[in-house]
Design an enzyme around this catalytic site. Structure first.
Site, PDB file in Angstrom:
ATOM      1  N   LYS B  77       0.844  -1.205   0.000  1.00 53.45           N
ATOM      2  CA  LYS B  77       0.000   0.000   0.000  1.00 53.45           C
ATOM      3  C   LYS B  77       0.876   1.251   0.000  1.00 53.45           C
ATOM      4  O   LYS B  77       1.909   1.291   0.673  1.00 53.45           O
ATOM      5  CB  LYS B  77      -0.905  -0.026   1.238  1.00 53.45           C
ATOM      6  CG  LYS B  77      -1.976   1.066   1.278  1.00 53.45           C
ATOM      7  CD  LYS B  77      -2.883   0.927   2.509  1.00 53.45           C
ATOM      8  CE  LYS B  77      -3.981   1.999   2.521  1.00 53.45           C
ATOM      9  NZ  LYS B  77      -4.861   1.889   3.695  1.00 53.45           N
ATOM     10  N   SER B 155      -9.956   2.323   2.638  1.00 58.84           N
ATOM     11  CA  SER B 155      -8.980   2.993   1.808  1.00 58.84           C
ATOM     12  C   SER B 155      -8.037   2.039   1.078  1.00 58.84           C
ATOM     13  O   SER B 155      -7.473   2.414   0.060  1.00 58.84           O
ATOM     14  CB  SER B 155      -8.134   3.936   2.665  1.00 58.84           C
ATOM     15  OG  SER B 155      -7.332   3.206   3.586  1.00 58.84           O
ATOM     16  N   SER B 179     -10.460   0.130   6.893  1.00 60.87           N
ATOM     17  CA  SER B 179      -9.792   0.250   5.593  1.00 60.87           C
ATOM     18  C   SER B 179      -9.160  -1.027   5.065  1.00 60.87           C
ATOM     19  O   SER B 179      -8.749  -1.072   3.905  1.00 60.87           O
ATOM     20  CB  SER B 179      -8.722   1.342   5.648  1.00 60.87           C
ATOM     21  OG  SER B 179      -9.312   2.607   5.540  1.00 60.87           O
TER      22      SER B 179
END
Lengths: 505, 495
Positions: B77, B155, B179
């Site tokens: 990420k 997210s 997330s």
């Protein structure tokens, strides 16, 4: 062991306004840089004067994802300071963020301790002269990060930022409004600095900004302060102004003096003092407004989520307490009580721990506190001052000076010869006893030799003898002549006695 | 089956047996990534690093030194700082930022042999539930209904899309309010948020420090156990990281939950909850009961205050954490006009560099911390947070081993669908997940079925603090029982 000598409180300073008399109420927030090799939350060095931006860890520069980790040594230093100010140590404290934008504050917040400081209430005895001192209460001490330095005068269009100081540990030491005059304020800072230096928790270097003070000043009518102390109701006092960031005791005194008169003039003119932050301009000798209460920042304090509450153990605090040095008040009391010094001399000798240590080493050799104090203060300090030397650079060691004092005490040399001897030791070095022996500086206490010398002088000056018989004070002339003839080596007491006898006085 | 479709456990075994090599495996993923531009999952590709790491992994494998993740290609990420590689938190304000340091979690992953394929898309600063706040544009869900493109959630949307689309074998995610778990549920994969303090936050761009936790996103529960093992552990560089031993998570997957007590919190039965979510939840409970667990009704009475409390605490911390992005030291700095000073530099830089959602949350956070509002908002939210944690403590003290809830209120929604909606609508996506962050507990999302549209739905299991092993075992049982085997059609390969 005595904590401190007995004292009484000084009279508060009174300033005569155009209409009436006024008193001052002063509280200080002192920012003292913690003596530590590394910063409060990073391993970066705290060395002063390094190349700009060379002592900066990633977390100091607030790089993304970097996290603070508390430096245990800085915590120990704060605890040591708290113990030195007879303050309560909070075994649980916590860090908060104080949020504001400034280029020398890379995180956009300062990590500080608003809600739960590490040190609670303590006190400082501020000496104002022998037997006179102000007891100033300490409200709290908390740990926080210092900011970096913005430099605006290197380029016409740009500002530069040096992050070397960013994140260096500070102790904010907050006093109660117990200080009652400009001199007391300066003396408070001096005493605090002295204690911190004794403790080794701050080097107290004000020029480098390692000790800076924010000063809160208000005025009140005589009697109002006592009401405030009795009731705790601050509304009986005047509105206070805060003078920021002062790094000289002289300026602190000047700024308070100016600020008090400014406030008195406003109030006597029927005006109102605005609560605001002010700056002192030493060139103009005046304070000026920096920001008003309305312009005050909203710092949006909240607990720093990157740090767990700081929990320390009583046993750890006890370990620190066990290694506390003797502090100035106790040392001074001991010098007075045990060594027979005057409070004034004891104050001079304890001002810096290095001086006190030197003095004690002299006493260890000569075993006479008063004589040692005289010689350290008058001869040694005088001479060092003349040459601009610190005690650490003294060419005369405590053993040497102790040796000189010991020779005086034993009657081997006179005070006058001792000064010559001191000069020799100061400039040439060497063992005082050996020098005295080798150079024949020993005092003559051979009564026969002195008697012969006295007889010679009396025989050579019959007119003076007659005068002296009329006026015994003139015997001193004979003593002087004998001493002169002996090259200063004759024992003055013995000469005195023999002269008096021979003249029949 | 192509190599990139393997699970981590399968690939690990194949590598150790010599059936394949890290280089081949990495090559398969790199080529899958190349063909998956339409998913916009990877925002920065690091094929050179991947090939180099794969070669090193092959050496280690050959030498018989093969930790669990040796040669396993992962996506990272964009919130993780990776040394020398763009790490922007999908924000314009970190334009061009390449850290000089490696986050603890990725360092640990690489130390155990993992291969980095590149950086994954996400919502800007992890603020969002649809991946639509990214400066790179949204990632796309590999699952699709007719021709409608769906959000992979957020997210960690890029991570979810990459794993669900077989672009990598696993991915790192972070979870501040859901997330990891929400995008995992939206894309039919597994995602676990461990106990707060289990994984170091050092080197992860901070959103809300007291809530942020890293965790793995994988195709299976076993993979999650393997990957979490490498990510977890005490880090002296993170004061909030716990000095607690990390047990063998994979060994905890016994499949035996007989006698365990599973709580079903009545407050999670939201009004207007779709029937198919309710059915999924009931089915999940039945599966666990069939496996020998006892199902009990429990109450978490302060649940309804969780979302508002979260949307005070998280923005408050974010407003402070994001103050450092000021254009002074790194990232974007606005061009200044004549006479502009430092204030203008801040204002223009932050206005240009931050997207709308980030700006909104910075404003909210600044507001709730400001003088006069602090007690009404931030302090009250902190108290609510303590009550929420106490709710869980009491339930666990009463003997409950894990709590079963839906992971999300719906399946993946269409991209752009929320564009004109009230932001609160978007925030409602977190309704089942934020409590877990507020209480610092471990939570896992497991794919459990498809809705009527044929889209994956997930169930969430919440565990006791530090009991990730036990939690993973419950999830493993649920995974086995649900037998979720559906895979998205690889429509992005056409054309």
């Amino acid at each position: 062991m005595l904590d401190h000598l007995a004292f009484s409180a000084p009279e508060p300073k009174r300033i005569a306004g155009a209409r009436e008399d006024w008193e001052l109420v002063i509280g200080l927030e002192v920012h003292a840089q913690v003596a530590s090799n590394a910063k409060l939350f990073s391993g970066a060095s705290t060395t002063f004067g390094a190349e700009p931006n060379s002592n900066v860890a990633f977390v100091d520069a607030a790089m993304p994802g970097m996290l603070p980790v508390i430096n245990e040594f800085c915590v120990a230093q704060a605890v040591r300071t708290g113990l030195g100010l007879k303050a309560g140590i909070n075994l649980r404290s916590a860090f908060d963020r104080k949020n504001y934008f400034y280029p020398d504050l890379p995180q956009g917040y300062q990590i500080s301790q608003l809600y739960h400081p590490i040190v609670g209430e303590g006190e400082i005895i501020v000496d104002m002269g022998p037997g006179v001192a102000r007891r100033v209460r300490i409200e709290r001490i908390h740990l926080e990060q210092d900011a970096g330095k913005s430099i605006h005068d290197m380029d016409p269009n740009m500002s530069f930022v040096d992050l070397n100081r960013t994140g260096v540990a500070l102790m904010e030491i907050v006093s109660r409004p117990d200080i009652r005059g400009p001199e007391e304020a300066a003396a408070y800072v001096a005493k605090l600095r002295q204690i911190l230096r004794y403790l080794g928790t701050c080097d107290g270097n004000m020029q480098n900004g390692n000790l800076r003070a924010d000063v809160n000043v208000s005025i009140c009518r005589p009697g109002d302060y006592e009401k405030f102390i009795e009731t705790g109701d601050a509304s009986v006092l005047g509105t206070r102004c805060e003078i920021k960031n002062m790094n000289s005791m002289r300026f602190i005194q000047q700024a308070i003096e100016y600020e008090a008169r400014r406030q008195i003039a406003i109030v006597e003119d029927g005006g109102k003092v605005d609560q605001e932050t002010r700056l002192y301009d030493p060139d103009k000798g005046e304070t000026r407004s920096m920001r008003s209460k309305e312009e005050a920042h909203d710092y949006r304090y909240f607990p720093c989520p990157d740090l767990l509450p700081l929990e320390i153990e009583q046993a750890w605090v006890d370990d620190i307490a066990a290694t506390m040095p003797e502090l100035p008040d106790a040392k001074k009391a001991r010098f007075v009580k045990d060594l027979g010094l005057s409070e004034y001399d004891a104050s001079v000798l304890t001002a810096e721990v290095e001086n006190a240590d030197y003095f004690e080493a002299v006493v260890a050799v000569c075993a006479d506190g008063k004589l040692a104090a005289n010689w350290v203060i008058n001869e040694l300090f005088g001479r060092l001052k003349k040459e601009g030397h610190e005690i650490g650079a003294s060419p005369v060691s405590p053993a040497q000076l102790g040796g000189i004092v010991k020779l005086i005490k034993s009657g081997d040399i006179s005070g006058k010869i001792a000064k010559d001897l001191f000069e020799i030791v100061y400039t040439e070095g060497g063992d005082p006893a050996e020098i005295v022996e080798a150079r024949g500086m020993k005092q003559v206490t051979d009564l026969g030799a002195i008697e012969t010398a006295v007889d010679e002088i009396i025989a050579a000056n019959p007119a003076q003898v007659e005068k002296a018989k009329q006026n015994p004070k003139l015997a001193g002339w004979f003593v002087g002549q004998v001493l002169k003839a002996s090259g200063g080596k004759a024992n003055p007491a013995a000469v005195n006695e023999i002269v008096a006898k021979k003249l029949g006085l | 089956m192509s190599l990139n479709e393997l699970t981590i456990a399968e690939a690990r075994d194949a590598l150790r047996k010599g059936d394949t090599t890290a280089a081949e495996l990495t090559g398969a993923c790199l080529s899958a990534i190349e063909k998956a531009g339409a998913l916009n999952a990877f925002v920065h590709h690091t094929p050179e690093i991947a090939q180099e790491q794969a070669a090193a992994a092959d050496q280690r494998l050959k030498a018989g030194d093969a930790p669990a993740l040796c040669g396993i290609p992962l996506g990272i990420k964009d919130l993780f700082c990776t040394r020398g590689v763009p790490s922007q938190a999908a924000s314009g304000i970190l334009e061009g930022f390449r850290p000089e340091y490696e986050s603890t979690v990725t360092r640990q992953l690489f130390a155990s042999g993992a291969v980095m394929l590149g950086k994954l898309n996400m919502d800007e600063f992890a603020m969002g539930s649809s991946n639509e706040t990214s400066v790179y544009g949204n990632a796309v869900n590999p699952w699709k209904v007719d021709d409608r493109l769906l959000t992979p959630g957020g997210s960690s949307g890029g991570s979810a899309a990459a794993v669900a689309g077989d672009l990598c074998l696993g991915a790192t995610g972070t979870d501040t309010g859901g997330s990891i778990r929400q995008p995992a549920a939206f894309t039919g994969i597994v995602g676990i948020k461990p106990t707060y303090g289990r994984c170091s936050r050092w080197g992860i761009v901070a959103f809300a420090s007291s809530l942020d936790q890293a965790g793995p996103m994988t195709k299976t529960v076993r993979d999650a156990a393997i990957m979490l093992q490498a990510m977890a552990g005490h880090d002296p560089m993170d004061s909030t990281s716990a000095d607690i031993p990390v047990p063998d998570f994979e060994a905890a997957l016994t499949g035996d939950i007989r006698g365990k007590k599973i709580g079903i919190p009545r407050e999670y039965r939201m009004e207007g909850m779709p029937a198919e979510i309710e059915k999924l939840w009931a089915d999940g409970a039945a599966m666990l009961r069939d496996a020998g667990a006892e199902i009990v009704d429990i109450s978490l009475p302060h649940t309804k205050y969780a979302l508002p409390a979260y949307y005070v605490v998280a923005p408050a911390e974010a407003s402070s954490n994001l103050a450092r992005y000021d254009g002074v030291r790194y990232g974007h700095r606005a061009a200044l006009g004549k006479g502009d000073g430092i204030v203008e530099m801040y204002e223009k830089t932050r206005a240009e560099g931050f997207g709308k959602e980030v700006q909104r949350r910075v404003m909210i956070g600044t507001y709730v911390l400001s003088a006069g509002f602090y007690d009404a908002y931030y302090n009250r939210a902190r108290k609510v947070r303590a009550l929420i944690k106490r709710d869980f403590d009491e339930v666990f003290a009463a003997g409950v081993d894990a709590i079963l809830t839906p992971a999300t209120p719906s399946s993946a929604f269409g991209l752009g669908e929320m564009a004109s909606a009230d932001p609160v609508q978007m925030y409602l996506n977190d309704v089942f997940t934020v409590t877990v962050n507020l209480a610092g507990l471990p939570g896992i999302s497991v794919p459990a079925g498809l809705d009527q549209k044929g889209l994956p739905l997930g169930l969430q299991l919440i565990g006791r603090p530090w009991a990730e092993g036990d939690l993973l075992n419950h999830a493993y049982v649920l995974e086995q029982a649900a037998g979720f085997a559906a895979r998205p059609a690889k429509w992005w390969l056409e054309g």
